[in-house]
Design a protein around this motif. Sequence first.
Motif, mmCIF file in Angstrom:
data_model
loop_
_atom_site.group_PDB
_atom_site.id
_atom_site.type_symbol
_atom_site.label_atom_id
_atom_site.label_comp_id
_atom_site.label_asym_id
_atom_site.label_seq_id
_atom_site.Cartn_x
_atom_site.Cartn_y
_atom_site.Cartn_z
ATOM 1 N N ASP A 5 -5.222 -6.223 -5.120
ATOM 2 C CA ASP A 5 -6.471 -6.968 -4.956
ATOM 3 C C ASP A 5 -7.356 -6.843 -6.189
ATOM 4 O O ASP A 5 -6.980 -6.220 -7.189
ATOM 5 C CB ASP A 5 -7.198 -6.547 -3.673
ATOM 6 C CG ASP A 5 -7.725 -5.127 -3.686
ATOM 7 O OD1 ASP A 5 -7.801 -4.501 -4.768
ATOM 8 O OD2 ASP A 5 -8.084 -4.633 -2.604
ATOM 9 N N ASP A 6 -8.546 -7.440 -6.118
ATOM 10 C CA ASP A 6 -9.477 -7.457 -7.254
ATOM 11 C C ASP A 6 -9.911 -6.064 -7.699
ATOM 12 O O ASP A 6 -10.331 -5.878 -8.830
ATOM 13 C CB ASP A 6 -10.722 -8.282 -6.915
ATOM 14 C CG ASP A 6 -10.402 -9.745 -6.703
ATOM 15 O OD1 ASP A 6 -9.323 -10.189 -7.150
ATOM 16 O OD2 ASP A 6 -11.216 -10.446 -6.077
ATOM 17 N N GLU A 7 -9.815 -5.099 -6.801
ATOM 18 C CA GLU A 7 -10.198 -3.720 -7.125
ATOM 19 C C GLU A 7 -9.004 -2.899 -7.608
ATOM 20 O O GLU A 7 -9.124 -1.695 -7.819
ATOM 21 C CB GLU A 7 -10.828 -3.064 -5.898
ATOM 22 C CG GLU A 7 -12.096 -3.757 -5.424
ATOM 23 C CD GLU A 7 -12.571 -3.230 -4.081
ATOM 24 O OE1 GLU A 7 -11.927 -2.315 -3.521
ATOM 25 O OE2 GLU A 7 -13.590 -3.735 -3.590
ATOM 26 N N GLY A 8 -7.833 -3.539 -7.738
ATOM 27 C CA GLY A 8 -6.635 -2.835 -8.188
ATOM 28 C C GLY A 8 -5.925 -2.072 -7.090
ATOM 29 O O GLY A 8 -5.045 -1.257 -7.359
ATOM 30 N N ILE A 9 -6.285 -2.332 -5.832
ATOM 31 C CA ILE A 9 -5.689 -1.635 -4.701
ATOM 32 C C ILE A 9 -4.495 -2.445 -4.188
ATOM 33 O O ILE A 9 -4.602 -3.660 -3.998
ATOM 34 C CB ILE A 9 -6.728 -1.434 -3.577
ATOM 35 C CG1 ILE A 9 -7.870 -0.555 -4.090
ATOM 36 C CG2 ILE A 9 -6.081 -0.842 -2.330
ATOM 37 C CD1 ILE A 9 -9.069 -0.498 -3.179
ATOM 38 N N HIS A 10 -3.365 -1.765 -3.970
ATOM 39 C CA HIS A 10 -2.191 -2.433 -3.426
ATOM 40 C C HIS A 10 -2.431 -2.752 -1.956
ATOM 41 O O HIS A 10 -2.888 -1.893 -1.195
ATOM 42 C CB HIS A 10 -0.949 -1.552 -3.578
ATOM 43 C CG HIS A 10 -0.433 -1.515 -4.971
ATOM 44 N ND1 HIS A 10 -1.170 -1.066 -6.030
ATOM 45 C CD2 HIS A 10 0.747 -1.921 -5.495
ATOM 46 C CE1 HIS A 10 -0.477 -1.166 -7.146
ATOM 47 N NE2 HIS A 10 0.702 -1.672 -6.850
ATOM 48 N N ARG A 11 -2.130 -3.996 -1.587
ATOM 49 C CA ARG A 11 -2.322 -4.448 -0.212
ATOM 50 C C ARG A 11 -1.020 -5.024 0.318
ATOM 51 O O ARG A 11 -0.175 -5.472 -0.446
ATOM 52 C CB ARG A 11 -3.432 -5.495 -0.159
ATOM 53 C CG ARG A 11 -4.712 -5.025 -0.829
ATOM 54 C CD ARG A 11 -5.895 -4.883 -0.010
ATOM 55 N NE ARG A 11 -5.854 -5.579 1.225
ATOM 56 C CZ ARG A 11 -6.927 -5.942 1.891
ATOM 57 N NH1 ARG A 11 -8.106 -5.711 1.403
ATOM 58 N NH2 ARG A 11 -6.838 -6.543 3.052
ATOM 59 N N ILE A 12 -0.892 -5.018 1.602
ATOM 60 C CA ILE A 12 0.316 -5.483 2.277
ATOM 61 C C ILE A 12 -0.078 -6.616 3.219
ATOM 62 O O ILE A 12 -0.949 -6.436 4.071
ATOM 63 C CB ILE A 12 0.963 -4.335 3.070
ATOM 64 C CG1 ILE A 12 1.280 -3.166 2.127
ATOM 65 C CG2 ILE A 12 2.199 -4.806 3.819
ATOM 66 C CD1 ILE A 12 1.526 -1.852 2.843
ATOM 67 N N THR A 13 0.566 -7.769 3.057
ATOM 68 C CA THR A 13 0.342 -8.901 3.950
ATOM 69 C C THR A 13 1.446 -8.904 5.001
ATOM 70 O O THR A 13 2.625 -8.782 4.673
ATOM 71 C CB THR A 13 0.365 -10.235 3.182
ATOM 72 O OG1 THR A 13 -0.621 -10.200 2.152
ATOM 73 C CG2 THR A 13 0.084 -11.407 4.110
ATOM 74 N N MET A 14 1.028 -9.041 6.260
ATOM 75 C CA MET A 14 1.972 -9.023 7.378
ATOM 76 C C MET A 14 1.734 -10.249 8.249
ATOM 77 O O MET A 14 0.604 -10.735 8.350
ATOM 78 C CB MET A 14 1.795 -7.741 8.199
ATOM 79 C CG MET A 14 1.923 -6.483 7.358
ATOM 80 S SD MET A 14 1.679 -4.978 8.305
ATOM 81 C CE MET A 14 3.324 -4.804 8.986
#
Length: 151
Positions: A132-141
Amino acid sequence: MVQYRHYWGMPEQQIFEGILALHHEVFMNADHLRAKLSIVPNALVLVASQKEEVVGYKIGYELTKDRYYSWYGAVSEEYRRRGIASELMKKQHQLIAEAGYTILETKTRNKWRNMLIANIKHGFDIVATFQDDEGIHRITMEKRLVHEDIQ
């Protein structure tokens, strides 16, 4: 005994204040929740309460006419591991399937492992990951809602 209620749209003020307090305790961004919830389409708010205290909630909103987004959910620390999050999730899936949505989407972070596991147990598939914009890895489910979700 925990009681469950749901609201299409904003719940009554006392309930909403309880949600905000719990949300702040878990996520620290209650102002964001307050602002966005008032403008999202077809918001569904599910609440678990013990006596008059909000002990859990699950919130989602419409993305398109067939796709719904499961946005935020939390259970108070002292009420965890009692099946409340699972019950809220089941009720959310049932209500949005009854409303005609066929796809449920959510996003999570690797640090929320209990939520990631709960989503998988309740039929979600991982469909993408991103930063994301903050550099955090996110998972879409995603979960396809089928007939058994509305029983």
